[in-house]
Design a protein around this motif. Structure first.
Motif, PDB file in Angstrom:
ATOM      1  N   LEU A   4       0.875  -1.103  -0.051  1.00  0.00           N
ATOM      2  CA  LEU A   4       0.078  -0.059  -0.006  1.00  0.00           C
ATOM      3  C   LEU A   4       0.890   1.011  -0.061  1.00  0.00           C
ATOM      4  O   LEU A   4       1.617   1.364   0.690  1.00  0.00           O
ATOM      5  N   VAL A   5       0.547   2.267  -0.761  1.00  0.00           N
ATOM      6  CA  VAL A   5       1.371   3.540  -0.989  1.00  0.00           C
ATOM      7  C   VAL A   5       0.274   4.748  -0.727  1.00  0.00           C
ATOM      8  O   VAL A   5      -0.671   4.602  -1.940  1.00  0.00           O
ATOM      9  N   GLU A   6       0.358   5.560   0.261  1.00  0.00           N
ATOM     10  CA  GLU A   6      -0.515   6.697   0.180  1.00  0.00           C
ATOM     11  C   GLU A   6       0.124   7.827  -0.366  1.00  0.00           C
ATOM     12  O   GLU A   6       1.390   7.918  -0.446  1.00  0.00           O
ATOM     13  N   SER A   7      -0.592   8.639  -0.765  1.00  0.00           N
ATOM     14  CA  SER A   7      -0.132  10.096  -1.434  1.00  0.00           C
ATOM     15  C   SER A   7      -1.386  10.929  -1.215  1.00  0.00           C
ATOM     16  O   SER A   7      -2.624  10.582  -0.890  1.00  0.00           O
ATOM     17  N   GLY A   8      -1.026  12.297  -1.432  1.00  0.00           N
ATOM     18  CA  GLY A   8      -2.022  13.368  -1.713  1.00  0.00           C
ATOM     19  C   GLY A   8      -2.164  14.272  -0.256  1.00  0.00           C
ATOM     20  O   GLY A   8      -2.974  14.998  -0.013  1.00  0.00           O
ATOM     21  N   CYS A  22      -4.608   6.088  -1.861  1.00  0.00           N
ATOM     22  CA  CYS A  22      -3.933   4.616  -1.432  1.00  0.00           C
ATOM     23  C   CYS A  22      -4.078   3.539  -2.579  1.00  0.00           C
ATOM     24  O   CYS A  22      -5.008   3.185  -2.804  1.00  0.00           O
ATOM     25  N   ALA A  23      -2.762   3.343  -3.160  1.00  0.00           N
ATOM     26  CA  ALA A  23      -2.466   2.680  -4.430  1.00  0.00           C
ATOM     27  C   ALA A  23      -2.087   1.325  -3.824  1.00  0.00           C
ATOM     28  O   ALA A  23      -1.078   1.304  -2.878  1.00  0.00           O
ATOM     29  N   ALA A  24      -2.999   0.175  -4.244  1.00  0.00           N
ATOM     30  CA  ALA A  24      -2.433  -1.084  -3.682  1.00  0.00           C
ATOM     31  C   ALA A  24      -2.025  -2.205  -4.786  1.00  0.00           C
ATOM     32  O   ALA A  24      -2.427  -1.913  -6.167  1.00  0.00           O
ATOM     33  N   SER A  25      -1.227  -2.931  -4.252  1.00  0.00           N
ATOM     34  CA  SER A  25      -0.776  -3.846  -5.486  1.00  0.00           C
ATOM     35  C   SER A  25      -1.499  -5.186  -4.691  1.00  0.00           C
ATOM     36  O   SER A  25      -1.600  -5.413  -3.565  1.00  0.00           O
ATOM     37  N   ASN A  76      -7.396  -0.200  -8.337  1.00  0.00           N
ATOM     38  CA  ASN A  76      -6.635  -0.596  -7.088  1.00  0.00           C
ATOM     39  C   ASN A  76      -6.263   0.438  -6.161  1.00  0.00           C
ATOM     40  O   ASN A  76      -5.121   0.419  -5.779  1.00  0.00           O
ATOM     41  N   THR A  77      -7.329   1.261  -5.942  1.00  0.00           N
ATOM     42  CA  THR A  77      -7.050   2.532  -5.186  1.00  0.00           C
ATOM     43  C   THR A  77      -8.294   2.687  -4.318  1.00  0.00           C
ATOM     44  O   THR A  77      -9.298   2.391  -4.701  1.00  0.00           O
ATOM     45  N   VAL A  78      -8.116   3.063  -3.052  1.00  0.00           N
ATOM     46  CA  VAL A  78      -9.066   3.646  -2.243  1.00  0.00           C
ATOM     47  C   VAL A  78      -8.627   5.085  -2.126  1.00  0.00           C
ATOM     48  O   VAL A  78      -7.437   5.465  -1.675  1.00  0.00           O
TER      49      VAL A  78
END
Length: 123
Positions: A4-8, A22-25, A76-78
C-alpha cells in the motif's frame, strides 16, 4: 501480499480540502480497506473503513459528514476525501487492508499497512 502506498497529503488551511489516495498491489478487490491517523504523542486511531464491494462504509464520529471514503477496484485504489479540515485533523494518515472486515475500528483488524502521508491543517 498487498503493498500500500499513500499519497495526497500536504499543508492546508482550516476549512480546506484534500483527497488522499492509497494505491495497492496484490488482490485488492478481496480486501476491506481502512484509513487511520496518528497525531504526535497519540495512538493510531480509526478514521474510516470500506468493504470490498464499496457498499459498506463507516466513519469515526469526529469526521462524519466531512470525510468520504471510496474505492475504485479497477484502479486498485482507495480514496479519502476530506472536506472542512480542522487543525485537530493534523496527523499522519495511514491506509490499511483487511482480509476480513472484523474489528474494523481497531488496528488489529488489518493485515497490511502503508507508510503514511502527512496532513497538516493550519489555523
Amino acid at each position: 501480499q498487498v503493498q500500500l502506498v499513500e499519497s495526497g497529503g500536504g499543508l492546508v488551511q482550516a476549512g480546506g480540502s484534500l483527497r488522499l489516495s492509497c494505491a495497492a498491489s496484490g488482490p485488492f478487490s478481496r480486501f476491506a480497506m481502512g484509513w487511520f491517523r496518528q497525531a504526535p504523542g497519540k495512538e493510531r486511531e480509526f478514521v474510516s473503513t470500506i468493504d470490498w464491494t464499496g457498499d459498506l462504509t463507516d466513519y469515526a464520529e469526529s469526521v462524519k459528514g466531512r470525510f468520504t471514503i471510496s474505492r475504485d477496484n479497477a484502479k486498485n485504489t482507495v480514496y479519502l476525501r476530506m472536506n472542512g479540515l480542522k487543525p485537530e485533523d493534523t496527523a499522519v494518515y495511514f491506509c490499511a487492508a483487511s482480509k476480513v472486515l472484523r474489528q474494523y475500528k481497531s488496528v488489529h483488524g488489518y493485515d497490511y499497512w502503508g507508510q503514511g502521508t502527512q496532513v497538516t491543517v493550519s489555523s
